[in-house]
Design an enzyme around this catalytic site. Sequence first.
Site, mmCIF file in Angstrom:
data_model
loop_
_atom_site.group_PDB
_atom_site.id
_atom_site.type_symbol
_atom_site.label_atom_id
_atom_site.label_comp_id
_atom_site.label_asym_id
_atom_site.label_seq_id
_atom_site.Cartn_x
_atom_site.Cartn_y
_atom_site.Cartn_z
ATOM 1 N N TRP A 326 -9.537 -22.644 -21.639
ATOM 2 C CA TRP A 326 -9.261 -21.738 -20.264
ATOM 3 C C TRP A 326 -9.198 -22.818 -19.135
ATOM 4 O O TRP A 326 -8.485 -22.794 -17.984
ATOM 5 C CB TRP A 326 -10.117 -20.835 -20.144
ATOM 6 C CG TRP A 326 -10.027 -20.110 -18.786
ATOM 7 C CD1 TRP A 326 -9.362 -18.942 -18.611
ATOM 8 C CD2 TRP A 326 -10.876 -20.227 -17.472
ATOM 9 N NE1 TRP A 326 -9.792 -18.679 -17.143
ATOM 10 C CE2 TRP A 326 -10.502 -19.382 -16.689
ATOM 11 C CE3 TRP A 326 -11.463 -21.443 -17.097
ATOM 12 C CZ2 TRP A 326 -10.880 -19.532 -15.173
ATOM 13 C CZ3 TRP A 326 -12.040 -21.610 -15.919
ATOM 14 C CH2 TRP A 326 -11.633 -20.538 -14.593
ATOM 15 N N HIS A 327 -10.002 -23.883 -19.225
ATOM 16 C CA HIS A 327 -10.014 -24.826 -18.290
ATOM 17 C C HIS A 327 -8.979 -25.642 -17.805
ATOM 18 O O HIS A 327 -8.880 -26.077 -16.903
ATOM 19 C CB HIS A 327 -11.212 -25.740 -18.436
ATOM 20 C CG HIS A 327 -12.694 -25.000 -18.000
ATOM 21 N ND1 HIS A 327 -13.415 -24.066 -18.957
ATOM 22 C CD2 HIS A 327 -13.286 -25.060 -16.859
ATOM 23 C CE1 HIS A 327 -14.478 -23.737 -18.228
ATOM 24 N NE2 HIS A 327 -14.526 -24.373 -17.007
ATOM 25 N N GLY A 328 -8.108 -25.959 -19.013
ATOM 26 C CA GLY A 328 -6.972 -26.698 -18.613
ATOM 27 C C GLY A 328 -5.981 -26.937 -19.999
ATOM 28 O O GLY A 328 -6.742 -26.957 -21.171
ATOM 29 N N PHE A 483 -7.614 -25.276 -12.095
ATOM 30 C CA PHE A 483 -7.774 -24.263 -13.470
ATOM 31 C C PHE A 483 -7.498 -22.847 -13.161
ATOM 32 O O PHE A 483 -7.326 -22.097 -14.240
ATOM 33 C CB PHE A 483 -9.276 -24.276 -14.069
ATOM 34 C CG PHE A 483 -9.920 -25.637 -14.018
ATOM 35 C CD1 PHE A 483 -9.069 -26.610 -14.676
ATOM 36 C CD2 PHE A 483 -10.987 -26.036 -13.676
ATOM 37 C CE1 PHE A 483 -9.537 -27.885 -14.934
ATOM 38 C CE2 PHE A 483 -11.498 -27.378 -13.843
ATOM 39 C CZ PHE A 483 -10.774 -28.057 -14.583
#
Length: 483
Positions: A326-328, A483
């Site tokens: 999800w963060h990247g 993000f």
Amino acid sequence: MLFNSFDFILFLPIVFVLYWFLFYKKLKIQNLFLLLSSYFFYGFWDWRFLFLILGSTIVDFFVGQAIHSSPTRRKKKSWLRISILFNIALLGFFKYYNFFIDSWIDLVSIFGYQLQSTWTLKIILPVGISFYTFQTMSYSLDIYHKKISPTKDFISFATFVSFFPQLVAGPIERASNLLPQILNKRTFTYDQAVNGLKLILWGFFKKLVIADSLAPIVDDIFDGYIHHSPTTLIMGVFFFAFQIYGDFSGYSDIAIGTAKLFGIELSTNFKFPYFSRNIADFWRRWHISLSIWFRDYLYIPLGGSRASTLVSIRNVFIIFLVSGFWHGANWTFIVWGAIHALLFLPLLLTKNNRNHLHTNIAQNTLLPTIKEFVQVLTTFCLVTLSWIFFRAASLSHAWNYLKAIFINNQHQSYAHPSGYRMIDYFVIIIFFIVYEYCIRKDERKPFNFKNKFVRFLIYCALLLAILLFYDDQTDRSFIYFQF
């Protein structure tokens, strides 16, 4: 529009005055004004991506109605799939399309097939897309699970989705908390507004003095790690731990404080995570709204930790790997998530993952016990080492950085890009740690001291520090905007 910009300093008081003094008589007009202000806030960055927010808003507004009115569970589930597929497709294309294409090219090259990267596209990542897509999805999911009923007020729902303080970097709000506050008339409260201003001041201190002052040092060390000694490399990742905490929690404080100015209470997103006593405790204190989102909509539906041991282990890895992704769109984030899953497993297997659920360090004493101190220090060191993968540009970068810490014998002296002494920044961080320890009982009251003179001195010190460290020539957007 950035919080730490003169545009926002001009924007906020104008919206505040119009909101309370011109549009306060009729709730629908007030909400419409808040919606238009939020769209202006977001469109100030790039107006074209307003259509994405509007599209996600329209889809989930009508899907919510359809889920609620569908006579059978099968039809409800079909409508829910539309919401999930639409938002995941939106997120997947803009955030992960090139990642999957590049990963596929790398995979087939292992078997001797050389493909051209002509399928990759120059895609601009819309700011905040990971946040508002999750927020609208949670609305449909909660209606499906009969936790809330859908609203028929489109303007209020659109305001819930795009509320500007938390639009681009959270907290990820649930409809059960934020939407009723938008649907009901709000009244101005002096104490609430003052508390909001205090949080905004504290958030600006974290961002401008802690995060932004450490950023050039961290960038310099990570970019030129091959030229620095192990001590300097350790200092670089230590500084990054406080850079990202000051940056993201600073944003959350400003967001929560700004919302208070409009009579709205947002969810807490940070609870002094560097005072955590184990990894499970850390994730109950770091980016809380995301942790709760994954817990409620992914971890628990999969069986959580109440299933068999193997299934529980599987669930832990799923939740942390997905959280990392999800963060990247980079393998570094996936490995970062895997590291936290491995650190979490011993707690799960020994059934200690729910320790410290409702307590702070040194709960009823002035100082922590030796055991607590060791637990906090160990957890901080493990979390900080894992930040290397979060910060590095690639897996090879992260691995080489780690090797340089333990193998590199260079002792080249480090010079700060701006010429400041390193001791100055260590003093600031030590002050920050001690101060947070003093206010650890309530993250929403950073200046909760009875003595008015002490509070006045703190206000003056923070304002002076912000003025001294603020650099209007440097563009320092918030880390979590990517993000």
